[in-house]
Write a protein that holds these residues in place. Structure first.
Motif, PDB file in Angstrom:
ATOM      1  N   TRP A 119       0.835  -1.209   0.000  1.00 34.12           N
ATOM      2  CA  TRP A 119       0.000   0.000   0.000  1.00 34.12           C
ATOM      3  C   TRP A 119       0.868   1.256   0.000  1.00 34.12           C
ATOM      4  O   TRP A 119       0.666   2.180  -0.788  1.00 34.12           O
ATOM      5  CB  TRP A 119      -0.916  -0.021   1.219  1.00 34.12           C
ATOM      6  CG  TRP A 119      -1.783   1.205   1.351  1.00 34.12           C
ATOM      7  CD1 TRP A 119      -1.479   2.344   2.037  1.00 34.12           C
ATOM      8  CD2 TRP A 119      -3.086   1.408   0.797  1.00 34.12           C
ATOM      9  NE1 TRP A 119      -2.512   3.249   1.954  1.00 34.12           N
ATOM     10  CE2 TRP A 119      -3.517   2.700   1.190  1.00 34.12           C
ATOM     11  CE3 TRP A 119      -3.935   0.631   0.017  1.00 34.12           C
ATOM     12  CZ2 TRP A 119      -4.749   3.216   0.832  1.00 34.12           C
ATOM     13  CZ3 TRP A 119      -5.169   1.142  -0.345  1.00 34.12           C
ATOM     14  CH2 TRP A 119      -5.562   2.411   0.052  1.00 34.12           C
ATOM     15  N   SER A 136       2.678   2.059  -3.211  1.00 34.15           N
ATOM     16  CA  SER A 136       1.853   2.627  -4.289  1.00 34.15           C
ATOM     17  C   SER A 136       1.727   4.141  -4.178  1.00 34.15           C
ATOM     18  O   SER A 136       1.052   4.780  -4.989  1.00 34.15           O
ATOM     19  CB  SER A 136       0.458   1.991  -4.268  1.00 34.15           C
ATOM     20  OG  SER A 136      -0.280   2.426  -3.133  1.00 34.15           O
ATOM     21  N   LYS A 190       0.475   5.775  -1.463  1.00 36.46           N
ATOM     22  CA  LYS A 190      -0.613   6.184  -0.575  1.00 36.46           C
ATOM     23  C   LYS A 190      -0.129   6.204   0.865  1.00 36.46           C
ATOM     24  O   LYS A 190       0.833   5.537   1.228  1.00 36.46           O
ATOM     25  CB  LYS A 190      -1.795   5.228  -0.731  1.00 36.46           C
ATOM     26  CG  LYS A 190      -2.338   5.161  -2.156  1.00 36.46           C
ATOM     27  CD  LYS A 190      -3.346   4.044  -2.312  1.00 36.46           C
ATOM     28  CE  LYS A 190      -3.782   3.877  -3.763  1.00 36.46           C
ATOM     29  NZ  LYS A 190      -4.700   2.730  -3.952  1.00 36.46           N
ATOM     30  N   SER A 191      -0.824   6.956   1.694  1.00 34.11           N
ATOM     31  CA  SER A 191      -0.390   7.117   3.083  1.00 34.11           C
ATOM     32  C   SER A 191      -0.945   6.015   3.972  1.00 34.11           C
ATOM     33  O   SER A 191      -1.962   5.385   3.657  1.00 34.11           O
ATOM     34  CB  SER A 191      -0.861   8.472   3.620  1.00 34.11           C
ATOM     35  OG  SER A 191      -2.278   8.465   3.808  1.00 34.11           O
ATOM     36  N   SER A 205      -4.459   6.851   5.214  1.00 37.80           N
ATOM     37  CA  SER A 205      -5.548   6.582   4.271  1.00 37.80           C
ATOM     38  C   SER A 205      -5.929   5.104   4.286  1.00 37.80           C
ATOM     39  O   SER A 205      -7.087   4.759   4.020  1.00 37.80           O
ATOM     40  CB  SER A 205      -5.149   7.006   2.854  1.00 37.80           C
ATOM     41  OG  SER A 205      -4.112   6.189   2.339  1.00 37.80           O
ATOM     42  N   LEU A 206      -4.980   4.236   4.581  1.00 41.29           N
ATOM     43  CA  LEU A 206      -5.290   2.811   4.694  1.00 41.29           C
ATOM     44  C   LEU A 206      -6.071   2.536   5.972  1.00 41.29           C
ATOM     45  O   LEU A 206      -7.157   1.931   5.951  1.00 41.29           O
ATOM     46  CB  LEU A 206      -3.999   1.986   4.677  1.00 41.29           C
ATOM     47  CG  LEU A 206      -4.171   0.480   4.923  1.00 41.29           C
ATOM     48  CD1 LEU A 206      -5.024  -0.156   3.837  1.00 41.29           C
ATOM     49  CD2 LEU A 206      -2.806  -0.203   5.009  1.00 41.29           C
TER      50      LEU A 206
END
Length: 437
Positions: free
Chosen positions: A272, A275, A277-278, A281-282
């Motif tokens: 994740w 990619s 993204k933070s 955010s997950l």
């Protein structure tokens, strides 16, 4: 055939090779890494001070008990698949305690350790998976016999005395999985080491006992009709079990039954982040987490809602959530005392979903796996399957684990401990024994 006598003959007369001795050295390093923080009071632990008040006489039995407890207290110690338990935290406390009283040569010490692991692994196969399934804690029960075998070898007993020692140990062997999640679980290792020392002392004092039928009776009584006593001696040391399948060193201070789930979770987390993204955010978008495994694959990791750090070691829910949050299973999140409550909201989203299409775990724990699935609010699913064999293929840096355990020591003391742990001479064994005890 007198199985007890046949086992005693192999304990007395077989000779571990150089590979077995090298594996034993590595086992001692890991043992030092997992016991030192507890022995030095560097991690929260109320058990050892209490035990020192009860077992503070400085005797060999007390030394064995205290060292056994300390080395298993963090649940960070090695594991053996055949044994289905933790051999070193029973065998080495008994050997080090005796070494303090009656120093032996280095090779005799290493050989005794290898013999103890051989007996541990063979006992695990002989009693079948039913022994553990019935509620016995193998580290405590089978470990008592393994440590007794190691002492018999260290003391150069003959086959008759070895058979007597094994019989005395077998009749004391006990320990229940019902104590998992409490301080009594690591105390099991201490009790087993103490009982082995007691059996050795009684044997040397001339105390008599049956030399036949005792091991057979123990195996039969604790295997729910699935005993395979022939496995105790056939193809002895071909290869040595301390080499193959060998000692498994833990990368995390949690139940081994959680490790492939933790690793699957970390792989998902890293993918994740890779990619772009933070992490926030997950974590904010996870609506559900499921973990699948063979039926019965969570028999050891049985705690669903932990109430303290020790119980958290046996919780798949807590382990998965902690790994998602921190990319590691940190010792402070699994130490004695209050658990990390910041982990619990995420842990509450974890569901156990046994895979009924897979063979039951009891048939072959070596085939265990975990499939971790993260479901996001938009319906997206992130999934990874991690097998026990994949986990084992990632070698644990035992030397690095030991260095990390010694970080709070002065540079001079660190160097002394690291040099002693190499076990290249009897002098280094003596120095390490003095430092431990």
């Amino acid at each position: 055939m007198n199985l007890t006598a046949a086992l005693a003959e192999r304990i007395v007369n077989s000779q571990p090779d150089d590979a077995a001795r090298d594996a034993a050295r590595n086992g001692v390093r890991d043992f030092l890494a997992v016991s030192w923080p507890v022995l030095q009071g560097q991690v929260p632990d109320s058990g050892l001070p209490a035990l020192r008040r009860v077992y503070g006489d400085g005797g060999t039995r007390s030394h064995a008990l205290l060292l056994g407890y300390a080395s298993h207290a963090l649940d960070y110690d090695d594991f053996h698949a055949d044994f289905r338990g933790h051999p070193s935290v029973v065998i080495l406390p008994a050997l080090f305690a005796w070494q303090q009283q009656q120093p032996a040569e280095l090779n005799d010490f290493l050989d005794a350790y290898a013999i103890g692991v051989e007996v541990a692994g063979r006992l695990g196969v002989a009693v079948s998976q039913q022994h553990y399934a019935l509620g016995h804690h193998n580290t405590a029960t089978l470990g008592t016999l393994a440590a007794a075998a190691a002492l018999a070898r260290l003391l150069h007993l003959d086959t008759s005395a070895t058979a007597t020692l094994l019989g005395i140990a077998a009749t004391q062997a006990s320990g229940l999985r019902a104590q998992f999640g409490s301080a009594v679980k690591p105390l099991h290792a201490g009790f087993a080491a103490e009982r082995a020392v007691t059996a050795a002392q009684l044997t040397l004092a001339g105390f008599d006992g049956r030399q036949g039928g005792v091991i057979e009776a123990f195996i039969t009584a604790t295997s729910n009709g699935q005993a395979r006593p022939e496995k105790l001696i056939e193809n002895w040391a071909q290869p040595w079990r301390i080499v193959t399948p060998g000692l498994e060193f833990k990368p995390f201070p949690t139940c081994a039954g959680t490790h492939s789930a933790a690793e699957a979770t970390r792989i998902l987390r890293q993918a994740w982040l890779a990619s772009g993204k933070s992490l926030d955010s997950l974590l904010e978008n996870i609506s559900d987490i499921s973990v699948a495994f063979p039926p019965g694959g969570d028999i050891a990791a049985s705690v669903r809602v932990p109430t303290n750090g020790i119980e958290a070691r046996f919780s798949l829910e807590y382990v998965i959530a902690a790994m998602l949050m921190y990319n590691d299973l940190r010792l402070e999140d699994f130490a004695e005392g209050d658990l990390n409550h910041a982990v619990m909201p995420l842990a509450s989203k974890v569901r156990r979903t046994p895979d009924e299409s897979a063979p039951p775990d009891a048939i072959n724990p070596a085939l265990r796996f975990h499939v971790v699935t993260l479901t996001l609010r938009d319906g997206t699913q992130l999934q990874h399957r991690r097998t026990r064999q994949q986990s084992l293929a990632d070698t644990v840096d035992v030397a690095g684990k030991l260095r990390a355990a010694l970080l709070k020591e002065t540079p001079q003391r660190q160097q002394r401990l690291l040099e002693s742990s190499n076990l290249r001479s009897t002098a280094e064994l003596t120095a390490l024994t003095q430092l431990l005890l």
